[in-house]
Design a protein around this motif. Structure first.
Motif, PDB file in Angstrom:
ATOM      1  N   MET A   1       0.838  -1.202   0.000  1.00 57.31           N
ATOM      2  CA  MET A   1       0.000   0.000   0.000  1.00 57.31           C
ATOM      3  C   MET A   1       0.874   1.254   0.000  1.00 57.31           C
ATOM      4  N   PHE A   2       0.433   2.246  -0.725  1.00 54.82           N
ATOM      5  CA  PHE A   2       1.165   3.508  -0.824  1.00 54.82           C
ATOM      6  C   PHE A   2       1.137   4.233   0.523  1.00 54.82           C
ATOM      7  N   ASP A   3       2.303   4.695   0.981  1.00 55.55           N
ATOM      8  CA  ASP A   3       2.426   5.400   2.258  1.00 55.55           C
ATOM      9  C   ASP A   3       2.296   6.905   2.013  1.00 55.55           C
ATOM     10  N   VAL A   4       1.113   7.419   2.246  1.00 58.51           N
ATOM     11  CA  VAL A   4       0.840   8.830   1.971  1.00 58.51           C
ATOM     12  C   VAL A   4       1.708   9.738   2.827  1.00 58.51           C
ATOM     13  N   ASP A   5       1.911   9.384   4.093  1.00 57.44           N
ATOM     14  CA  ASP A   5       2.712  10.224   4.987  1.00 57.44           C
ATOM     15  C   ASP A   5       4.156  10.324   4.505  1.00 57.44           C
ATOM     16  N   GLN A   6       4.713   9.212   4.058  1.00 64.88           N
ATOM     17  CA  GLN A   6       6.084   9.241   3.545  1.00 64.88           C
ATOM     18  C   GLN A   6       6.179  10.116   2.306  1.00 64.88           C
ATOM     19  N   PHE A   7       5.176  10.012   1.442  1.00 65.20           N
ATOM     20  CA  PHE A   7       5.151  10.859   0.244  1.00 65.20           C
ATOM     21  C   PHE A   7       5.112  12.335   0.619  1.00 65.20           C
ATOM     22  N   LYS A   8       4.248  12.706   1.547  1.00 64.42           N
ATOM     23  CA  LYS A   8       4.103  14.119   1.917  1.00 64.42           C
ATOM     24  C   LYS A   8       5.376  14.670   2.550  1.00 64.42           C
ATOM     25  N   LYS A   9       6.082  13.837   3.313  1.00 66.20           N
ATOM     26  CA  LYS A   9       7.333  14.276   3.919  1.00 66.20           C
ATOM     27  C   LYS A   9       8.404  14.530   2.853  1.00 66.20           C
ATOM     28  N   ALA A  10       8.344  13.742   1.783  1.00 68.81           N
ATOM     29  CA  ALA A  10       9.354  13.863   0.731  1.00 68.81           C
ATOM     30  C   ALA A  10       9.024  14.950  -0.283  1.00 68.81           C
ATOM     31  N   LEU A  11       7.762  15.358  -0.347  1.00 70.59           N
ATOM     32  CA  LEU A  11       7.334  16.319  -1.367  1.00 70.59           C
ATOM     33  C   LEU A  11       7.965  17.683  -1.135  1.00 70.59           C
ATOM     34  N   ASN A  12       8.534  18.236  -2.188  1.00 78.58           N
ATOM     35  CA  ASN A  12       9.198  19.543  -2.083  1.00 78.58           C
ATOM     36  C   ASN A  12       8.771  20.410  -3.260  1.00 78.58           C
ATOM     37  N   THR A  13       7.470  20.692  -3.325  1.00 80.49           N
ATOM     38  CA  THR A  13       6.930  21.532  -4.391  1.00 80.49           C
ATOM     39  C   THR A  13       6.272  22.756  -3.781  1.00 80.49           C
ATOM     40  N   ARG A  14       6.017  23.736  -4.636  1.00 82.43           N
ATOM     41  CA  ARG A  14       5.340  24.943  -4.170  1.00 82.43           C
ATOM     42  C   ARG A  14       3.829  24.760  -4.108  1.00 82.43           C
TER      43      ARG A  14
END
Length: 260
Positions: free
Chosen positions: A1-14
């Protein structure tokens, strides 16, 4: 399953991806974002499905993707005008080539009108759709299927499909990969929105057949003459020149390129 929290921590967009709608199972991310009202759609919203049951490619072809192994998602944009949208499609395909080349030793290319290849095998596809409210553009939906960790394809696709895992020999974090991918797409969207002519050069350099003499299949009929592929112009139309120095342009609905 995709880990949404891990994705959000890694996201570096405006702004792209700050609003994420995640589904374990969904018929189609494009179809879902088409179905909701405009008030519920924000500029840069991402809809991601771990298991896309009825994924669609160009010409309503099915997009095969094993559950939990790849990235199947749609980004909603609200550019305010329905112009140069095929340039946007190709800009997102270009972002995919940059992602591949940053994470593998392989070179990637764009096959007109919307596929991303490593060698002669497809690794990703882009499907752009529009939603209008009356005569006004409400949203542009850029749907992307990207093969990440899938290493088995059905028999009729084995020779024509690949994935990052097959090319690199290792599995990838889909969460980190999506965060990086969305950052690249945001950058390409900004260049597209600003009419950056260097973006066209970047796309053209990745386009299979660019600068070569090719044949054209137009509305299903292959022409015997050869044309030099000049790439896409600022409107996203394919531009070629014949031996008599006549320049012709085509929309992506009309034309296929034959580079053999």
């Amino acid at each position: 399953m995709f880990d949404v929290d891990q994705f959000k921590k890694a996201l570096n967009t405006r702004w792209v991806g700050h609003e994420l709608q995640y589904f374990e199972r969904l018929d189609s991310t494009n179809s879902y974002l088409r179905s909701v009202s405009g008030e519920e759609i924000s500029h840069g919203m991402v809809c991601l499905a771990d298991n896309q049951l009825k994924g669609r490619g160009q010409y309503e072809r099915n997009w095969e993707s094993s559950p939990g192994e790849n990235l199947t998602f749609t980004i909603a944009f609200k550019p305010g005008r329905a112009e140069r949208l095929h340039v946007l499609t190709l800009a997102c395909a270009y972002a995919a080539t940059a992602l591949i080349e940053h994470n593998t030793p392989q070179k990637a290319s764009i096959k007109w009108p919307n596929d991303v290849l490593i060698g002669n095998r497809k690794i990703a596809g882009v499907l752009t759709e529009t939603v209008f409210s009356g005569n006004s553009l409400d949203r542009v939906l850029v749907g992307i299927g990207f093969n990440v960790n899938q290493d088995l394809f059905r028999d009729d696709l084995k020779e024509h499909a690949t994935s990052l895992k097959l090319e690199n020999g290792t599995s990838f974090s889909r969460e980190l990969l999506l965060a990086e991918f969305i950052g690249l797409i945001e950058h390409c969207y900004t260049r597209w929105h600003q009419n950056d002519t260097d973006l066209l050069r970047s796309v053209n350099q990745k386009l299979i057949g660019y600068g070569e003499w090719i044949r054209l299949s137009i509305d299903g009929h292959t022409r015997s003459d050869r044309y030099k592929l000049l790439g896409i112009n600022e409107k996203g139309r394919l531009t070629v020149i014949n031996h008599e120095a006549e320049v012709k342009t085509f929309s992506y609905e009309q034309i296929r390129l034959i580079t053999d």
